[in-house]
Scaffold this active site. Structure first.
Site, PDB file in Angstrom:
ATOM      1  N   GLY A  90       0.764  -1.210   0.106  1.00  0.00           N
ATOM      2  CA  GLY A  90       0.031  -0.094   0.051  1.00  0.00           C
ATOM      3  C   GLY A  90       0.801   1.441   0.103  1.00  0.00           C
ATOM      4  CB  ALA A  91       0.605   4.190   2.114  1.00  0.00           C
ATOM      5  N   GLY A 111       4.669   1.385  -0.266  1.00  0.00           N
ATOM      6  CA  GLY A 111       5.379   0.692  -1.734  1.00  0.00           C
ATOM      7  C   GLY A 111       5.269  -0.852  -1.855  1.00  0.00           C
ATOM      8  N   GLY A 157      -3.601  -2.330  -7.069  1.00  0.00           N
ATOM      9  CA  GLY A 157      -2.706  -3.577  -7.306  1.00  0.00           C
ATOM     10  C   GLY A 157      -2.749  -4.052  -8.609  1.00  0.00           C
ATOM     11  CG  ASP A 158      -6.314  -5.297 -10.494  1.00  0.00           C
ATOM     12  OD1 ASP A 158      -5.615  -6.240 -10.148  1.00  0.00           O
ATOM     13  OD2 ASP A 158      -7.633  -5.146 -10.492  1.00  0.00           O
TER      14      ASP A 158
HETATM   15  P1  ATP Z   1      -6.281  -2.776  -4.372  1.00  0.00           P
HETATM   16  O1  ATP Z   1      -6.796  -3.918  -3.754  1.00  0.00           O
HETATM   17  O2  ATP Z   1      -6.674  -1.533  -3.655  1.00  0.00           O
HETATM   18  O3  ATP Z   1      -5.998  -2.709  -5.846  1.00  0.00           O
HETATM   19  P2  ATP Z   1      -3.829  -3.965  -3.384  1.00  0.00           P
HETATM   20  O4  ATP Z   1      -4.096  -4.399  -1.944  1.00  0.00           O
HETATM   21  O5  ATP Z   1      -3.865  -5.085  -4.253  1.00  0.00           O
HETATM   22  O6  ATP Z   1      -4.687  -2.738  -3.980  1.00  0.00           O
HETATM   23  P3  ATP Z   1      -1.784  -2.456  -2.526  1.00  0.00           P
HETATM   24  O7  ATP Z   1      -0.431  -2.854  -1.831  1.00  0.00           O
HETATM   25  O8  ATP Z   1      -2.744  -1.476  -1.487  1.00  0.00           O
HETATM   26  O9  ATP Z   1      -2.540  -3.348  -3.150  1.00  0.00           O
HETATM   27  O10 ATP Z   1      -1.284  -1.343  -3.601  1.00  0.00           O
HETATM   28  C1  ATP Z   1      -0.510  -1.644  -4.559  1.00  0.00           C
HETATM   29  C2  ATP Z   1       0.724  -0.925  -4.878  1.00  0.00           C
HETATM   30  O11 ATP Z   1       0.132   0.847  -5.184  1.00  0.00           O
HETATM   31  C3  ATP Z   1       1.442  -0.455  -3.826  1.00  0.00           C
HETATM   32  O12 ATP Z   1       2.688  -1.415  -3.987  1.00  0.00           O
HETATM   33  C4  ATP Z   1       2.004   1.086  -4.114  1.00  0.00           C
HETATM   34  O13 ATP Z   1       3.012   0.982  -4.833  1.00  0.00           O
HETATM   35  C5  ATP Z   1       0.613   1.543  -4.505  1.00  0.00           C
HETATM   36  N1  ATP Z   1      -0.164   2.467  -3.717  1.00  0.00           N
HETATM   37  C6  ATP Z   1      -1.203   1.691  -2.954  1.00  0.00           C
HETATM   38  N2  ATP Z   1      -1.647   2.624  -2.035  1.00  0.00           N
HETATM   39  C7  ATP Z   1      -0.837   3.881  -2.103  1.00  0.00           C
HETATM   40  C8  ATP Z   1      -0.947   5.058  -1.542  1.00  0.00           C
HETATM   41  N3  ATP Z   1      -1.769   5.433  -0.544  1.00  0.00           N
HETATM   42  N4  ATP Z   1       0.247   6.101  -1.788  1.00  0.00           N
HETATM   43  C9  ATP Z   1       0.987   5.602  -2.900  1.00  0.00           C
HETATM   44  N5  ATP Z   1       1.021   4.366  -3.299  1.00  0.00           N
HETATM   45  C10 ATP Z   1       0.043   3.642  -3.127  1.00  0.00           C
END
Ligand code: ATP
Length: 301
Positions: free
Chosen positions: A213-214, A216, A242-243
Site C-alpha cells: 500500500g502506501a 510501496g 494492485g492491478d
Molecule cells: P487494491 O486492492 O486496492 O487494488 P492491493 O491491496 O492489491 O490494491 P496495495 O498494496 O494496496 O495492493 O497497492 C498496490 C501498490 O499501489 C503499492 O505497492 C503501492 O505502490 C501503490 N499504492 C497503494 N496505496 C498507495 C498510497 N496510499 N500511496 C501511494 N502508493 C500507493
C-alpha cells in the site's frame, strides 16, 4: 512478443458512500457510475498502456453488459480472444468511502466457467519469450494448467493470486508471484512481508513481490530483498492500485527491464492511479506511462 493476460472482466458499479453500511442497513450513496473492471481487464489495460502487445483472454456473457465491456475495451487491445458464454456477464459492486477505502462483492459466473486452454487459442499462441499474467479469478485447476502450459512453452509467468480461493496454486510454475500484505499473511501465515516473500519462494516461485500500500513494495529476488518506497500522493481511491502495479510490471518486463526497475515503475504508476477516482478510469494513460518509463529508464542509467 506478446503479454498474454488471462483472467476475468466485469462491469464495475462504483458507489461513493460517506461510510460503509452496517448489516441490515440501507442508505443512499453520494454518487454511482458504471465502468469496466475485473482484475484481468485492469491488468491487461495497464500492460497495454506501457506499449506492450497485449492479448486478453477472458469470458463475457451475450447480454448488454458484454456489449458495454466490448465497447469500452475496443480501443485498448484486440478483443478476438474474448469468449462469449450463455451466462450473465460478471459484475462487481464497489463501495468507496470518504477515506478512499473500498469494499467489493463480485458475481463471477463467466470467470468460474472459463477454460482458456479449451476455449481459446492460448495454447497455440503462447511461445518462448512471451509473458503470461494471471490472477485468482479462474478455477485453480485452470490457472495451474495455464501456468504449466506457459512454462512448457518457455514463457515467463506472473501470478497475482487475488482474490485468494484457498486452493493450492502451483508456485513452481510461477516466475514472479505478486500479493498484497493481507494476501501474503493469509497465504503463508507470516505477518512479516519479508518472511512471507521467502515462504512464497520456498514454495517454488522464482521471485516474490509483496505490495505494501502506501509503503510501496518488497521484492525478493535471488535471495536479496529490495524495499521500494511508494510515491507520496493524496489518496482519492485505492481500488485497482494492485492491478495497475501488476499490469505495468508485466509491460516493463516485456521491454527486457530488470524486475527491480519494473517494480519501481509499477510503484510510480500505481501512485498515479490512487490519486484518482475509479479503477480502470484511474489507470495512467499511454502518454503518462511513456513519460514515467522514460524517467525511470533515465534514472537507472
Ligand atoms: P487494491 O486492492 O486496492 O487494488 P492491493 O491491496 O492489491 O490494491 P496495495 O498494496 O494496496 O495492493 O497497492 C498496490 C501498490 O499501489 C503499492 O505497492 C503501492 O505502490 C501503490 N499504492 C497503494 N496505496 C498507495 C498510497 N496510499 N500511496 C501511494 N502508493 C500507493
Amino acid at each position: 512478443m506478446p503479454v498474454h493476460v488471462v483472467g476475468n472482466v466485469c462491469v464495475d458499479t462504483t458507489f461513493r458512500v460517506d461510510r460503509f453500511p452496517q448489516p441490515g442497513e440501507t442508505f443512499n450513496a453520494r454518487s454511482h457510475m458504471d465502468g469496466v473492471g475485473g482484475k484481468g481487464a485492469n491488468q491487461a489495460v495497464a500492460a497495454a498502456r506501457t506499449g506492450a502487445d497485449v492479448r486478453f483472454f477472458a469470458a463475457v456473457g451475450t447480454d448488454p453488459a458484454a456489449a458495454f465491456i466490448r465497447e469500452r475495451l475496443k480501443n485498448e487491445f484486440d478483443l478476438r480472444q474474448l469468449s462469449a458464454k450463455p451466462l450473465p456477464s460478471d459484475r462487481s459492486t464497489i463501495l468507496v468511502n470518504q477515506d478512499g477505502e473500498n469494499l467489493i462483492v463480485s458475481g463471477i459466473d463467466c470467470a468460474a466457467d472459463f477454460d482458456p486452454l479449451r476455449e481459446t487459442g492460448l495454447l497455440n499462441l503462447i511461445a518462448h519469450g512471451d509473458i503470461l499474467v494471471m490472477q485468482g479469478n479462474l478455477k485453480s485447476t485452470v490457472t495451474n494448467a495455464c501456468l504449466r502450459a506457459a512454462k512448457a512453452a518457455s514463457a515467463t509467468t506472473i501470478l497475482n493470486p487475488s482474490p485468494l480461493s484457498g486452493e493450492a496454486l502451483d508456485l513452481a510454475a510461477v516466475d514472479v508471484v505478486i500479493v498484497n500484505q493481507g494476501e501474503a499473511f493469509e497465504t503463508t501465515g507470516k505477518p512479516d512481508p519479508e518472511d512471507a516473500a521467502r515462504d512464497l519462494v520456498r514454495r517454488g516461485a522464482k521471485a516474490a513481490i509483496v505490495t505494501l500500500g502506501a509503503a510501496g513494495c518488497l521484492l525478493l529476488e535471488d535471495g536479496a530483498v529490495d524495499l521500494i518506497p511508494a510515491v507520496k500522493v493524496a489518496v482519492v481511491d485505492t481500488s485497482g492500485a494492485g492491478d495497475i502495479f501488476c499490469g505495468c510490471l508485466a509491460g516493463c518486463l516485456m521491454k527486457g527491464w530488470r524486475l527491480a526497475q519494473s517494480a519501481r515503475t509499477a510503484v510510480a504508476a500505481a501512485a498515479l492511479a490512487v490519486g484518482r477516482r475509479g479503477t480502470l478510469e484511474a489507470c495512467p494513460s499511454r502518454v503518462e506511462l511513456e513519460k514515467l518509463m522514460n524517467t525511470v529508464e533515465a534514472e537507472s542509467l
